[in-house]
Structure formats: C-alpha cells, structure tokens
Design an enzyme around this catalytic site. Structure first.
Site, PDB file in Angstrom:
ATOM      1  N   TYR A  58       0.692  -1.430  -0.060  1.00 27.64           N
ATOM      2  CA  TYR A  58       0.029   0.267   0.147  1.00 27.64           C
ATOM      3  C   TYR A  58       1.014   0.782  -0.528  1.00 27.64           C
ATOM      4  O   TYR A  58       1.816   1.883   0.904  1.00 27.64           O
ATOM      5  CB  TYR A  58      -0.879   0.036   1.262  1.00 27.64           C
ATOM      6  CG  TYR A  58      -2.205  -1.087   1.267  1.00 27.64           C
ATOM      7  CD1 TYR A  58      -1.948  -1.959   0.139  1.00 27.64           C
ATOM      8  CD2 TYR A  58      -3.052  -1.196   2.881  1.00 27.64           C
ATOM      9  CE1 TYR A  58      -2.818  -2.740   0.125  1.00 27.64           C
ATOM     10  CE2 TYR A  58      -3.595  -2.474   2.573  1.00 27.64           C
ATOM     11  CZ  TYR A  58      -3.702  -3.219   1.526  1.00 27.64           C
ATOM     12  OH  TYR A  58      -4.789  -4.258   2.320  1.00 27.64           O
ATOM     13  N   PRO A 207     -15.760  -3.523   3.098  1.00 31.07           N
ATOM     14  CA  PRO A 207     -17.514  -3.721   2.672  1.00 31.07           C
ATOM     15  C   PRO A 207     -18.311  -2.891   2.124  1.00 31.07           C
ATOM     16  O   PRO A 207     -19.765  -2.693   1.579  1.00 31.07           O
ATOM     17  CB  PRO A 207     -17.576  -3.072   4.611  1.00 31.07           C
ATOM     18  CG  PRO A 207     -15.735  -2.688   4.481  1.00 31.07           C
ATOM     19  CD  PRO A 207     -14.959  -3.434   3.910  1.00 31.07           C
ATOM     20  N   ALA A 209     -17.620  -2.161  -1.125  1.00 33.00           N
ATOM     21  CA  ALA A 209     -17.112  -2.533  -2.698  1.00 33.00           C
ATOM     22  C   ALA A 209     -16.535  -1.674  -3.266  1.00 33.00           C
ATOM     23  O   ALA A 209     -16.205  -0.564  -4.405  1.00 33.00           O
ATOM     24  CB  ALA A 209     -18.436  -2.558  -3.749  1.00 33.00           C
ATOM     25  N   SER A 210     -15.249  -0.710  -2.473  1.00 35.05           N
ATOM     26  CA  SER A 210     -14.251   0.372  -2.840  1.00 35.05           C
ATOM     27  C   SER A 210     -14.648   1.324  -3.187  1.00 35.05           C
ATOM     28  O   SER A 210     -14.897   2.189  -3.823  1.00 35.05           O
ATOM     29  CB  SER A 210     -13.209  -0.469  -3.813  1.00 35.05           C
ATOM     30  OG  SER A 210     -12.615  -1.571  -3.046  1.00 35.05           O
ATOM     31  N   GLY A 211     -15.756   1.840  -2.287  1.00 32.24           N
ATOM     32  CA  GLY A 211     -16.343   3.394  -2.752  1.00 32.24           C
ATOM     33  C   GLY A 211     -17.737   3.383  -3.354  1.00 32.24           C
ATOM     34  O   GLY A 211     -18.679   4.203  -3.445  1.00 32.24           O
ATOM     35  N   THR A 214     -20.611   3.674  -1.390  1.00 32.19           N
ATOM     36  CA  THR A 214     -21.506   4.545  -0.570  1.00 32.19           C
ATOM     37  C   THR A 214     -22.640   5.558  -1.337  1.00 32.19           C
ATOM     38  O   THR A 214     -23.025   6.411  -0.386  1.00 32.19           O
ATOM     39  CB  THR A 214     -20.141   5.952  -0.633  1.00 32.19           C
ATOM     40  OG1 THR A 214     -20.081   5.937  -1.748  1.00 32.19           O
ATOM     41  CG2 THR A 214     -18.987   4.716  -0.014  1.00 32.19           C
TER      42      THR A 214
HETATM   43  N1  LIG Z   1      -6.415  -7.914   1.190  1.00 30.39           N
HETATM   44  C1  LIG Z   1      -6.836  -7.716   0.333  1.00 30.39           C
HETATM   45  O1  LIG Z   1      -6.386  -7.979  -0.410  1.00 30.39           O
HETATM   46  C2  LIG Z   1      -7.243  -6.172   0.275  1.00 30.39           C
HETATM   47  C3  LIG Z   1      -7.862  -5.914  -0.455  1.00 30.39           C
HETATM   48  C4  LIG Z   1      -8.673  -4.980  -0.451  1.00 30.39           C
HETATM   49  C5  LIG Z   1      -8.767  -3.808   0.484  1.00 30.39           C
HETATM   50  N2  LIG Z   1      -8.316  -4.448   1.526  1.00 30.39           N
HETATM   51  C6  LIG Z   1      -8.056  -4.068   3.453  1.00 30.39           C
HETATM   52  O2  LIG Z   1      -9.556  -3.552   3.522  1.00 30.39           O
HETATM   53  C7  LIG Z   1     -10.282  -1.585   3.519  1.00 30.39           C
HETATM   54  C8  LIG Z   1     -10.929  -1.508   3.108  1.00 30.39           C
HETATM   55  O3  LIG Z   1     -11.283  -1.230   1.505  1.00 30.39           O
HETATM   56  P1  LIG Z   1     -11.227  -0.844   0.247  1.00 30.39           P
HETATM   57  O4  LIG Z   1     -10.717   0.444   0.470  1.00 30.39           O
HETATM   58  O5  LIG Z   1     -11.655  -1.355  -0.979  1.00 30.39           O
HETATM   59  O6  LIG Z   1     -12.819   0.006   1.030  1.00 30.39           O
HETATM   60  P2  LIG Z   1     -14.086   0.279   0.889  1.00 30.39           P
HETATM   61  O7  LIG Z   1     -13.970   0.573   2.881  1.00 30.39           O
HETATM   62  O8  LIG Z   1     -15.548  -0.786   0.495  1.00 30.39           O
HETATM   63  O9  LIG Z   1     -14.381   1.843   0.321  1.00 30.39           O
HETATM   64  C9  LIG Z   1     -13.353   2.723   0.929  1.00 30.39           C
HETATM   65  C10 LIG Z   1     -14.188   4.044   0.214  1.00 30.39           C
HETATM   66  O10 LIG Z   1     -14.823   4.448   0.410  1.00 30.39           O
HETATM   67  C11 LIG Z   1     -14.888   5.840   0.218  1.00 30.39           C
HETATM   68  N3  LIG Z   1     -15.856   6.460   1.650  1.00 30.39           N
HETATM   69  C12 LIG Z   1     -15.299   5.269   2.720  1.00 30.39           C
HETATM   70  N4  LIG Z   1     -16.535   6.753   3.633  1.00 30.39           N
HETATM   71  C13 LIG Z   1     -16.983   6.725   3.330  1.00 30.39           C
HETATM   72  C14 LIG Z   1     -18.345   8.697   3.456  1.00 30.39           C
HETATM   73  N5  LIG Z   1     -18.250   8.082   4.797  1.00 30.39           N
HETATM   74  N6  LIG Z   1     -18.501   9.311   2.376  1.00 30.39           N
HETATM   75  C15 LIG Z   1     -18.175   8.776   0.484  1.00 30.39           C
HETATM   76  N7  LIG Z   1     -17.447   8.098   0.679  1.00 30.39           N
HETATM   77  C16 LIG Z   1     -16.268   7.110   1.692  1.00 30.39           C
HETATM   78  C17 LIG Z   1     -14.088   6.526   0.163  1.00 30.39           C
HETATM   79  O11 LIG Z   1     -13.702   6.638  -1.196  1.00 30.39           O
HETATM   80  P3  LIG Z   1     -13.180   7.963  -1.952  1.00 30.39           P
HETATM   81  O12 LIG Z   1     -11.595   7.627  -1.582  1.00 30.39           O
HETATM   82  O13 LIG Z   1     -13.588   7.850  -3.639  1.00 30.39           O
HETATM   83  O14 LIG Z   1     -13.069   9.303  -1.337  1.00 30.39           O
HETATM   84  C18 LIG Z   1     -12.947   4.842   0.370  1.00 30.39           C
HETATM   85  O15 LIG Z   1     -12.026   5.308  -0.561  1.00 30.39           O
HETATM   86  C19 LIG Z   1      -8.695  -1.646   3.377  1.00 30.39           C
HETATM   87  O16 LIG Z   1      -8.249  -0.119   3.546  1.00 30.39           O
HETATM   88  C20 LIG Z   1      -7.831  -2.502   3.130  1.00 30.39           C
HETATM   89  O17 LIG Z   1      -7.028  -2.013   4.893  1.00 30.39           O
HETATM   90  C21 LIG Z   1      -7.450  -5.630   2.005  1.00 30.39           C
END
Ligand SMILES: NC(=O)c1ccc[n+]([C@@H]2O[C@H](COP(=O)([O-])OP(=O)(O)OC[C@H]3O[C@@H](n4cnc5c(N)ncnc54)[C@H](OP(=O)(O)O)[C@@H]3O)[C@@H](O)[C@H]2O)c1
Length: 312
Positions: A58, A207, A209-211, A214
C-alpha cells in the site's frame, strides 16, 4: 466500539478495522495528503478503533510508515495487522509479483517492522496465495517468525477454501481476510461456514465495494485511480450500472431508517458472527466520523432480509 475475538487468540479487535490502503496513495489511490491521513488515524483511536490493517504494497511502504509514526505513542493499546507475499522491483502496479518464499518473507518482515516502528506484528497475513511456492515453505516461515517473537499470530488473505484447508494441515491460521459486501457475497457458500465451525476469524475487506456502496457514484462516474483499470463490471459497464440501481434502492431504504447508505452497508457486513472485523477504507476523519455514528446498533432481521433481496 464493540470488539470481537480474533480466532483462538486472546486478542479482541474492534468490529470496525481501519483499512489503510487508501492512505498509502500512489500507485492505487489519489491521496488526500499525509496530514489528513494522520488526522484520520488519530480520529480512529479517539473513536475506539484498535485494529489497523495495512500492507507493504500500500503506497510501496508509505501506508506502513504513516501508521508506524502515528501509532508509536499508543503502540501497546492497538493491534497492528500487516501482510507479506507481494513484492515489487519498480514502483508501478505491473511490477508487483507474488512471492511467498521463506527467503522473501524473512526479508519483508524486517522491512515492515522498521516502517511500522515496532518490534512485533500482532497479525501477519499472507496477502495473496503464491501457487509457485509450496504452502509448507510459507507456513513454516511464518511459524519461524512466530517463534522468534517477530509476529504474534498469522493469517491468510484471498485464499480459496482448499488453500486454507491445506495451510491448516501445517499451521495454526487464525484468520482469513477476504472481500465481503452486499455486492460480493461469494464467501457465504464455503469460507464463512467453514470458518464458523473451525473458529477461524473472517476479516471482511472492501465493505463498501471500494466506494460503490457509499451511494456517491452514478452510472456516468469515470474513476481516475486503480478502479479505472479494474475488471469490467466492478466500476464500469453493464454490471456496474445494474449495481448502481441496487445502490439507489439501498439509499432509499437507509433514508427511511434515518440512517445513511454507507453505515447501512457497513452494518450489514457485521451481521454474521464469524466476521471478526470489517475493514473500512478511510481517507479522512470526516468520512470516519460519519461511518462510525451509531455503528454499534445492529440491523434488525427483517432489514437484513430486505437488503438481501435487493442485492440478490
Ligand atoms: N487483502 C486484500 O487483498 C485487500 C484488498 C482490498 C482492501 N483490503 C483492506 O480493506 C480496506 C478497505 O477496502 P477498500 O479501500 O477497498 O474499501 P471500502 O471500505 O469498501 O471503500 C473505501 C472507499 O469508500 C469511500 N468512503 C468511505 N467512507 C465514506 C464516506 N463516509 N463518504 C463517502 N465516501 C466514503 C472512500 O472513497 P473515496 O476515495 O472516493 O473518498 C474510500 O476510499 C483496505 O484499506 C485494506 O485494509 C484488503
């Protein structure tokens, strides 16, 4: 903030984990800047989060460095999870390769400890399975690190059920980190029931779906970060448009409950008791504050059923 037990360990991790992928910035995400990232880590501690998940890849070390310097004063009060098994020889996505050999893991752990400014990792996870390296070699290397005290416990990530079972024949794997959200429920058919019967914690990632969950994106959204290069369907194309229609229904349902879309989607992931923590990706403290408001309240059964019907 409610906590749940991690596998067979004595660790109690917060139900909401701090997902540190976004704060790493380049090459995956557009960064909001280190100041905002640090403030969001500090806010997470204030709001009761004790579980922080990161990975060397990361931001090519940057996410670990930011966590390391910010968490140093509270190191004994937090639980740090990082990963191994993805290495790079140039700072670009196409240069990232899987490597779970003993030699590489032994090198990676020292780099992570140094960036995280700590003498031990609480949970060390194999980021992606490396089918070219025998599981025996990877698991034995992790046990060696455990014996040396460099890691306390270990887990895997993105493993299939078969890969998890093979690993369990060799070592005590405490957790598996996998994608889980209203749009991706594939673990329900095998990983979740197996982990429940074997006391292995599932750590849910993405959780929102990467945004997408939301509700802030629409069918015309053009992503400019890693999501623009993701497989068709997730962030573009026909499947994406169908998903946006489902998210619109989620929005309406959340509104009728006086809740918001993001929190409802996060709470849904915590419905299953074998989910130890759900890793929410945060880039700034305002998002974090919004996501955690009333998060300890569970969704009622009839709402879960409604959501499951929308996202069939
Ligand atoms: N093991 C693996 O292979 C793997 C893969 C993926 C993720 N992960 C872990 O899981 C974590 C979360 O995954 P993820 O980043 O895919 O995402 P996520 O939690 O599904 O989505 C995160 C995105 O949602 C948006 N968001 C969150 N809160 C918000 C709010 N209150 N209002 C508006 N937008 C909001 C932000 O987008 P914007 O950037 O547009 O603001 C943020 O970047 C990672 O950080 C990592 O630790 C692990």
């Amino acid at each position: 903030m409610n906590c749940r037990k991690l596998g067979k360990t004595e660790l109690n991790i917060s139900e909401i984990g701090f997902g540190s992928w976004g704060i790493g910035g380049f090459p995956f995400w557009n960064s909001d800047g280190d100041k905002k990232s640090i403030r969001s880590i500090e806010k997470a501690i204030d709001l009761g989060i004790n579980f922080f998940d990161t990975a060397p890849v990361y931001g090519f070390g940057h996410s670990e460095e930011l966590l390391g310097k910010t968490l140093k004063p509270v190191r004994d009060k937090v639980i740090i999870a990082t990963k191994c098994g993805l290495t790079w020889n140039k700072r670009k996505i196409s240069a990232i390769t899987r490597n779970c050999t003993r030699k590489s893991i032994l090198k990676e752990i020292d780099q992570s400890l140094s960036r995280l400014k700590t003498d031990r990792i609480d949970l060390y996870q194999v980021h992606w399975p490396d089918v070219k390296t025998p599981q025996e070699e990877t698991m034995t290397a992790l046990m060696e690190l455990q014996q040396k005290g460099k890691i306390r416990y270990f887990g895997v990530s993105n493993y299939s059920l078969e890969q998890l079972k093979a690993g369990l024949k060799i070592a005590c794997i405490e957790s598996i980190q996998v994608p889980y959200n209203l749009l991706n429920r594939s673990i329900e058919k095998d990983i979740l029931p197996f982990c429940k019967s074997n006391n292995i914690s599932v750590i849910a990632y993405s959780p929102l779906a990467s945004g997408v969950l939301t509700g802030k994106y629409n069918k015309e959204t053009k992503f400019t970060d890693w999501r623009s290069k993701s497989i068709p369907g997730d962030f573009s194309g026909e499947k994406y448009e169908i998903n946006i229609d489902k998210v619109d229904q989620l929005k309406k349902l959340a509104f009728s409950l006086n809740d918001n879309t993001t929190r409802t989607a996060i709470k849904w992931t915590l419905n299953d008791s074998s989910i130890a923590s759900t890793l929410v990706g945060v880039k700034n403290d305002a998002q974090l504050k919004e996501n955690l408001k009333g998060i300890d309240q569970r969704l009622q059964g009839h709402l879960i059923s409604k959501l499951n019907r929308i996202f069939l």
